[in-house]
Scaffold this active site. Structure first.
Site, PDB file in Angstrom:
ATOM      1  N   HIS A  23       0.864  -1.198   0.000  1.00 41.26           N
ATOM      2  CA  HIS A  23       0.000   0.000   0.000  1.00 41.26           C
ATOM      3  C   HIS A  23       0.896   1.242   0.000  1.00 41.26           C
ATOM      4  O   HIS A  23       0.801   2.071   0.912  1.00 41.26           O
ATOM      5  CB  HIS A  23      -0.937   0.034   1.215  1.00 41.26           C
ATOM      6  N   ASP A  83      -2.740  -4.863  -6.740  1.00 40.46           N
ATOM      7  CA  ASP A  83      -1.906  -6.031  -6.420  1.00 40.46           C
ATOM      8  C   ASP A  83      -2.500  -7.311  -7.008  1.00 40.46           C
ATOM      9  O   ASP A  83      -1.800  -8.317  -7.106  1.00 40.46           O
ATOM     10  CB  ASP A  83      -1.686  -6.183  -4.913  1.00 40.46           C
ATOM     11  N   ASP A 164      -8.808 -10.928  -0.586  1.00 37.88           N
ATOM     12  CA  ASP A 164      -8.007 -10.414   0.526  1.00 37.88           C
ATOM     13  C   ASP A 164      -8.389 -11.034   1.870  1.00 37.88           C
ATOM     14  O   ASP A 164      -7.535 -11.185   2.759  1.00 37.88           O
ATOM     15  CB  ASP A 164      -8.155  -8.888   0.617  1.00 37.88           C
TER      16      ASP A 164
HETATM   17 FE1  FEO Z   1      -4.657  -7.468  -1.841  1.00 38.61          FE
HETATM   18 FE2  FEO Z   1      -7.116  -5.150  -1.550  1.00 38.61          FE
HETATM   19  O1  FEO Z   1      -5.683  -5.976  -2.335  1.00 38.61           O
END
Ligand code: FEO
Length: 395
Positions: A23, A83, A164
């Site tokens: 991030h 990501d 996630d």
């Molecule tokens: Fe692993 Fe919200 O991205």
């Protein structure tokens, strides 16, 4: 690199041993991470998620060794954050017309990120996509942790691709929960929950109960970071239910910053007072300026109460402490108590500022803060000790 999770279900992602910040610079990843992408072969073939942009070419060339791209029928984008979607532009260059299944919000995010008008197929909770012998079932997971987030369930193999949720930032060459050190795994899973999912805890509980009510068999949970939960996958679901219920342990964490050690000395004497009063509670001290802020957020997450200390500077508080307060305000911790302390020379605003900001962050202030003028003398140290005892009694 690929490995098999179930017959004809493969991990095809990227293990990132080098990652130390995620991030941007917001989240420390001491143990690296992985970006998990999954390939499911049936009569039809589906690819779930991709990897972060710096690994896009590597991902696509590795994938080309595993499958002829013409044979990919469906791309599933569980989440648009970069990501997981970062390699989509490189992949879609090879298969520009293939459908991308995702939520309506993901269409907005993906278009916003990449400015491409791909063949988006919007899905909602309960929608099914047949692969032949097995189906993919989509479950929207709005705000876990983005508006576009979604999970995908594979029937037959009973695998939940949770994106996630249930993830951890940790690299391993053996990406299964039973093949890594359990202490490291749960340390990273806790840190991940504390730093990313805490603000959404009510939604975590609601979504988990909604999925449990579907009564689906579950052989494995495949998140988009870290290990696959194949041994007792419900253990991480149970942990999430605990963590989402305003989690706390019998811990008090003292976090301070200091210029000439006065506030540190107060912190140490407060700690002695706490342990004098309560011989069971765990007490931890950290200098915020010399600590990893995400690790400290994890300690706050585990604590029933915290004490924040800063000397006064320019009628304010030290900047590292201000950063921590900004972070814990956004994380919306609940069911935690707090107090403030600090040294000062002439104006002495820091304790009031800390208490005000702790209140704004949702902490219940337990008693007046402790101020000490100039370098703490014996009387101030005795006051700090008593302050610690009183605080332990209140929390
Ligand atoms: Fe692993 Fe919200 O991205």
């Amino acid at each position: 690199m690929k490995f098999e999770i179930a017959p004809n279900v493969y991990w095809v992602g990227k293990i990132d041993w080098e990652l130390r910040k995620f991030h941007g610079e917001e989240y420390s990843t001491h143990r690296g991470s992985s970006y998990n992408s999954y390939l499911i072969k049936d009569d039809k073939t589906a690819l779930i998620d991709t990897v972060w942009l710096p690994f896009a070419e590597e991902f696509v060339s590795n994938l080309a060794r595993e499958i002829d791209f013409d044979k990919i029928d469906y791309v599933i984008a569980n989440h648009a954050e970069m990501d997981h979607s970062g390699a989509l532009p490189e992949l879609m260059r090879h298969i520009p017309d293939k459908p991308i299944y995702c939520t309506a919000n993901a269409v907005k995010s993906l278009k916003g990120h990449y400015h491409q008008d791909w063949n988006f197929q919007v899905v909602k909770t309960g929608d099914k996509l047949s692969l032949g012998k097995k189906d993919l079932v989509f479950v929207e997971a709005m705000m876990l942790h983005w508006p576009d987030s979604m999970m995908t369930y594979l029937t037959g193999d009973a695998i939940l691709f949770s994106n996630d949720a249930f993830g951890q930032h940790m690299a391993s060459e053996r990406l299964f929960n039973d093949l890594v050190a359990q202490s490291e795994l749960f340390e990273e899973a806790t840190k991940y929950y504390a730093n990313i999912l805490t603000p959404f805890s009510p939604l975590v509980t609601k979504k988990i109960n909604e999925v449990i009510a579907l009564n689906l068999p579950l052989q494995a949970i495949c998140p988009s970071h870290g290990v696959i939960w194949r041994e007792n996958p419900l253990q991480i679901v149970q942990k999430y239910l605990q963590w989402a219920a305003d989690y706390q342990e019998n811990q008090i964490t003292i976090i301070y910053d200091t210029m000439w050690n006065g506030t540190r000395i107060l912190a140490e004497n407060i700690a002695r007072g706490i342990v004098q009063k309560d011989d069971k509670v765990t007490v931890k001290l950290y200098n915020i300026a010399r600590s990893d802020i995400n690790d400290l957020v994890t300690e706050v997450f585990k604590s029933k109460a915290i004490l924040l200390g800063s000397p006064t500077i320019n009628k304010g508080i030290l900047s590292a402490m201000a950063a921590l307060l900004e972070m814990i305000t956004g994380l919306k911790f609940k069911n935690k108590k707090a107090a403030a302390f600090g040294c000062y020379g002439w104006s002495g605003e820091s304790v009031r500022i800390l208490a005000d900001q702790l209140t704004k962050a949702g902490f219940a202030i337990a008693g007046e803060g402790l101020k000490a003028v100039w370098q703490p003398n014996d009387e101030a140290l005795a006051q700090a000790f008593e302050f610690g005892k009183e605080f332990a009694g209140k929390v």
